[in-house]
Scaffold this motif. Sequence first.
Motif, PDB file in Angstrom:
ATOM      1  N   LYS A 117       0.471  -3.438   1.001  1.00 56.85           N
ATOM      2  CA  LYS A 117       1.695  -3.608   1.812  1.00 56.85           C
ATOM      3  C   LYS A 117       2.250  -5.029   1.645  1.00 56.85           C
ATOM      4  O   LYS A 117       3.464  -5.219   1.560  1.00 56.85           O
ATOM      5  CB  LYS A 117       1.386  -3.311   3.281  1.00 56.85           C
ATOM      6  CG  LYS A 117       1.103  -1.826   3.512  1.00 56.85           C
ATOM      7  CD  LYS A 117       0.845  -1.509   4.967  1.00 56.85           C
ATOM      8  CE  LYS A 117       0.631  -0.006   5.123  1.00 56.85           C
ATOM      9  NZ  LYS A 117       0.238   0.391   6.473  1.00 56.85           N
ATOM     10  N   ILE A 155       4.125  -5.156  -1.700  1.00 57.65           N
ATOM     11  CA  ILE A 155       5.422  -4.467  -1.620  1.00 57.65           C
ATOM     12  C   ILE A 155       6.401  -5.284  -0.768  1.00 57.65           C
ATOM     13  O   ILE A 155       7.559  -5.504  -1.157  1.00 57.65           O
ATOM     14  CB  ILE A 155       5.259  -3.051  -0.992  1.00 57.65           C
ATOM     15  CG1 ILE A 155       4.336  -2.175  -1.848  1.00 57.65           C
ATOM     16  CG2 ILE A 155       6.610  -2.384  -0.741  1.00 57.65           C
ATOM     17  CD1 ILE A 155       4.894  -1.641  -3.115  1.00 57.65           C
ATOM     18  N   ASP A 156       5.936  -5.764   0.384  1.00 57.61           N
ATOM     19  CA  ASP A 156       6.828  -6.482   1.307  1.00 57.61           C
ATOM     20  C   ASP A 156       7.300  -7.815   0.734  1.00 57.61           C
ATOM     21  O   ASP A 156       8.305  -8.363   1.177  1.00 57.61           O
ATOM     22  CB  ASP A 156       6.125  -6.732   2.655  1.00 57.61           C
ATOM     23  CG  ASP A 156       5.821  -5.429   3.378  1.00 57.61           C
ATOM     24  OD1 ASP A 156       6.353  -4.382   2.960  1.00 57.61           O
ATOM     25  OD2 ASP A 156       5.034  -5.456   4.344  1.00 57.61           O
ATOM     26  N   ASP A 208       7.443  -4.735  -7.666  1.00 54.62           N
ATOM     27  CA  ASP A 208       8.049  -3.454  -8.057  1.00 54.62           C
ATOM     28  C   ASP A 208       6.978  -2.379  -8.146  1.00 54.62           C
ATOM     29  O   ASP A 208       7.255  -1.200  -7.966  1.00 54.62           O
ATOM     30  CB  ASP A 208       8.720  -3.580  -9.437  1.00 54.62           C
ATOM     31  CG  ASP A 208       9.842  -4.600  -9.423  1.00 54.62           C
ATOM     32  OD1 ASP A 208      10.738  -4.478  -8.568  1.00 54.62           O
ATOM     33  OD2 ASP A 208       9.810  -5.543 -10.247  1.00 54.62           O
ATOM     34  N   GLU A 211       2.587   6.576  -0.368  1.00 53.98           N
ATOM     35  CA  GLU A 211       3.702   6.939   0.529  1.00 53.98           C
ATOM     36  C   GLU A 211       4.496   5.694   0.921  1.00 53.98           C
ATOM     37  O   GLU A 211       5.727   5.689   0.903  1.00 53.98           O
ATOM     38  CB  GLU A 211       3.149   7.600   1.805  1.00 53.98           C
ATOM     39  CG  GLU A 211       2.850   9.074   1.606  1.00 53.98           C
ATOM     40  CD  GLU A 211       2.032   9.653   2.774  1.00 53.98           C
ATOM     41  OE1 GLU A 211       1.443  10.715   2.565  1.00 53.98           O
ATOM     42  OE2 GLU A 211       1.967   9.015   3.859  1.00 53.98           O
ATOM     43  N   TYR A 212       3.773   4.627   1.254  1.00 61.38           N
ATOM     44  CA  TYR A 212       4.423   3.375   1.672  1.00 61.38           C
ATOM     45  C   TYR A 212       5.301   2.830   0.546  1.00 61.38           C
ATOM     46  O   TYR A 212       6.462   2.466   0.755  1.00 61.38           O
ATOM     47  CB  TYR A 212       3.349   2.347   2.047  1.00 61.38           C
ATOM     48  CG  TYR A 212       3.895   1.094   2.683  1.00 61.38           C
ATOM     49  CD1 TYR A 212       4.192   1.052   4.035  1.00 61.38           C
ATOM     50  CD2 TYR A 212       4.132  -0.055   1.925  1.00 61.38           C
ATOM     51  CE1 TYR A 212       4.695  -0.108   4.624  1.00 61.38           C
ATOM     52  CE2 TYR A 212       4.630  -1.216   2.494  1.00 61.38           C
ATOM     53  CZ  TYR A 212       4.911  -1.231   3.855  1.00 61.38           C
ATOM     54  OH  TYR A 212       5.420  -2.380   4.427  1.00 61.38           O
ATOM     55  N   ALA A 213       4.715   2.796  -0.661  1.00 64.00           N
ATOM     56  CA  ALA A 213       5.461   2.252  -1.807  1.00 64.00           C
ATOM     57  C   ALA A 213       6.677   3.124  -2.125  1.00 64.00           C
ATOM     58  O   ALA A 213       7.788   2.604  -2.318  1.00 64.00           O
ATOM     59  CB  ALA A 213       4.541   2.170  -3.025  1.00 64.00           C
ATOM     60  N   HIS A 214       6.487   4.422  -2.149  1.00 63.66           N
ATOM     61  CA  HIS A 214       7.606   5.317  -2.513  1.00 63.66           C
ATOM     62  C   HIS A 214       8.727   5.257  -1.479  1.00 63.66           C
ATOM     63  O   HIS A 214       9.904   5.323  -1.835  1.00 63.66           O
ATOM     64  CB  HIS A 214       7.095   6.754  -2.687  1.00 63.66           C
ATOM     65  CG  HIS A 214       6.312   6.932  -3.969  1.00 63.66           C
ATOM     66  ND1 HIS A 214       5.745   8.118  -4.350  1.00 63.66           N
ATOM     67  CD2 HIS A 214       6.008   6.054  -4.967  1.00 63.66           C
ATOM     68  CE1 HIS A 214       5.128   7.978  -5.522  1.00 63.66           C
ATOM     69  NE2 HIS A 214       5.276   6.731  -5.910  1.00 63.66           N
ATOM     70  N   ARG A 215       8.349   5.115  -0.207  1.00 64.94           N
ATOM     71  CA  ARG A 215       9.379   4.979   0.850  1.00 64.94           C
ATOM     72  C   ARG A 215      10.270   3.781   0.581  1.00 64.94           C
ATOM     73  O   ARG A 215      11.444   3.761   0.917  1.00 64.94           O
ATOM     74  CB  ARG A 215       8.694   4.793   2.202  1.00 64.94           C
ATOM     75  CG  ARG A 215       8.814   5.997   3.101  1.00 64.94           C
ATOM     76  CD  ARG A 215       8.550   5.735   4.577  1.00 64.94           C
ATOM     77  NE  ARG A 215       7.632   4.719   4.980  1.00 64.94           N
ATOM     78  CZ  ARG A 215       6.304   4.881   5.097  1.00 64.94           C
ATOM     79  NH1 ARG A 215       5.757   6.038   4.842  1.00 64.94           N
ATOM     80  NH2 ARG A 215       5.539   3.890   5.501  1.00 64.94           N
ATOM     81  N   LYS A 216       9.690   2.744  -0.041  1.00 58.82           N
ATOM     82  CA  LYS A 216      10.459   1.516  -0.313  1.00 58.82           C
ATOM     83  C   LYS A 216      10.995   1.487  -1.742  1.00 58.82           C
ATOM     84  O   LYS A 216      11.432   0.442  -2.225  1.00 58.82           O
ATOM     85  CB  LYS A 216       9.560   0.303  -0.079  1.00 58.82           C
ATOM     86  CG  LYS A 216       8.876   0.336   1.280  1.00 58.82           C
ATOM     87  CD  LYS A 216       9.090  -0.915   2.038  1.00 58.82           C
ATOM     88  CE  LYS A 216       8.629  -0.756   3.482  1.00 58.82           C
ATOM     89  NZ  LYS A 216       8.832  -1.899   4.310  1.00 58.82           N
ATOM     90  N   GLY A 217      10.885   2.616  -2.432  1.00 57.33           N
ATOM     91  CA  GLY A 217      11.419   2.685  -3.793  1.00 57.33           C
ATOM     92  C   GLY A 217      10.543   1.982  -4.823  1.00 57.33           C
ATOM     93  O   GLY A 217      11.025   1.603  -5.906  1.00 57.33           O
ATOM     94  N   LYS A 218       9.264   1.782  -4.507  1.00 58.34           N
ATOM     95  CA  LYS A 218       8.339   1.083  -5.424  1.00 58.34           C
ATOM     96  C   LYS A 218       7.288   2.061  -5.959  1.00 58.34           C
ATOM     97  O   LYS A 218       7.227   3.204  -5.526  1.00 58.34           O
ATOM     98  CB  LYS A 218       7.649  -0.083  -4.691  1.00 58.34           C
ATOM     99  CG  LYS A 218       8.608  -0.986  -3.954  1.00 58.34           C
ATOM    100  CD  LYS A 218       9.599  -1.665  -4.874  1.00 58.34           C
ATOM    101  CE  LYS A 218      10.551  -2.561  -4.107  1.00 58.34           C
ATOM    102  NZ  LYS A 218      11.661  -3.053  -4.940  1.00 58.34           N
TER     103      LYS A 218
END
Length: 336
Positions: A19, A22-23, A27, A57-64
């Motif tokens: 996280k 990603i944050d 990418d 799920e977390y990455a895909h939600r943010k387009g990563k």
Amino acid sequence: MEREKIELCCPAGNLPSLKAAIDNGADVVYLGFRNATNARNFEGLNFSNKDITSGIEYAHRKGKKVFVALNTFPQFEDAKIWFKSVDTVVDMGADAAIIANMGVLKYASDTYPDLRLHLSVQASSSSVESLSFYRDHFNIKRAVLPRVLNVEEIKEIKEEMGDFEIEVFGYGGLCINICGRCYLSSYITGVSCNTGGVCSPSSAVSFENEGDELKVSLGSVVLNKYSAGEVTSYPTSCKGRYYYNGNELGYPIEEPASLSVLDILPQIIGSGADSLKVEGRQRTRSYVATITGIMREAIDRYYDDPDSYYVDEKWLAETATAMEGMKTTYGPYMEK
Ligand code: SF4
């Protein structure tokens, strides 16, 4: 046509680090299972299947994206663990599998033609001929190049390989031996450097205070003795401070220093590399957050105005404590 930005690919040894990456602008995050398929198979590190699923799920939600490293070499008796892990990567919906071994690549490419496959740095593939072999036989889309090539060589490889993607290391630990082929630690610990956590299995590392000194050992070999306030480095046998040439104390194999391409980012991007990798799945969440944030800022600054790219003093100050031996190097990329 404007060229796409180089991808920033960052490490995670657990969900909070994923996280944080990603944050802070990654990418892609790369990670591994808690088993022998993972070249960073350290105790207390890595992901449960549930955590990987949450991370994806977390990455895909943010387009990563999330890549899973299955980058060790199966032994005769247990190859099925690697094949089962490929199945799990597909079931979880990860964006790519990073693989080194030809048997695992064959299983993955035959069984899942749509699974994106990357060649791990552990395969030590560093020539057009070798990369073409992997691409042609296993439909590899990308290779992580070993840290033995200079910028001009990377450029030549990219020009020859066309759409084939090239990933290069941008920050983190350096390995002076051929990745995946170094047995230094095995001689000392008796633990496989393939499936036992690479070059410093945590169970073999010890720290002891001796008066004012901190003694760091790998198995029975003393790697270093640090005086109070001296910066410690990652406990690998290649970066040990030993007596050599009679009674000289120093670093006869490799002086501790972190690879950093911040100064030479324009040249690295100019080589045509598609992805810039940060090393360090074994590092802390705070390390991942800091280095990811800095690399993001550097890449964005370069693309905003390539001609006026510069290295921020603030980046150097923030990375100072993360650097091995408080020093950075360009590694093999070019002379510093
Ligand atoms: S011991 Fe050193 S040279 Fe060997 S794999 Fe580890 S980092 Fe590389």
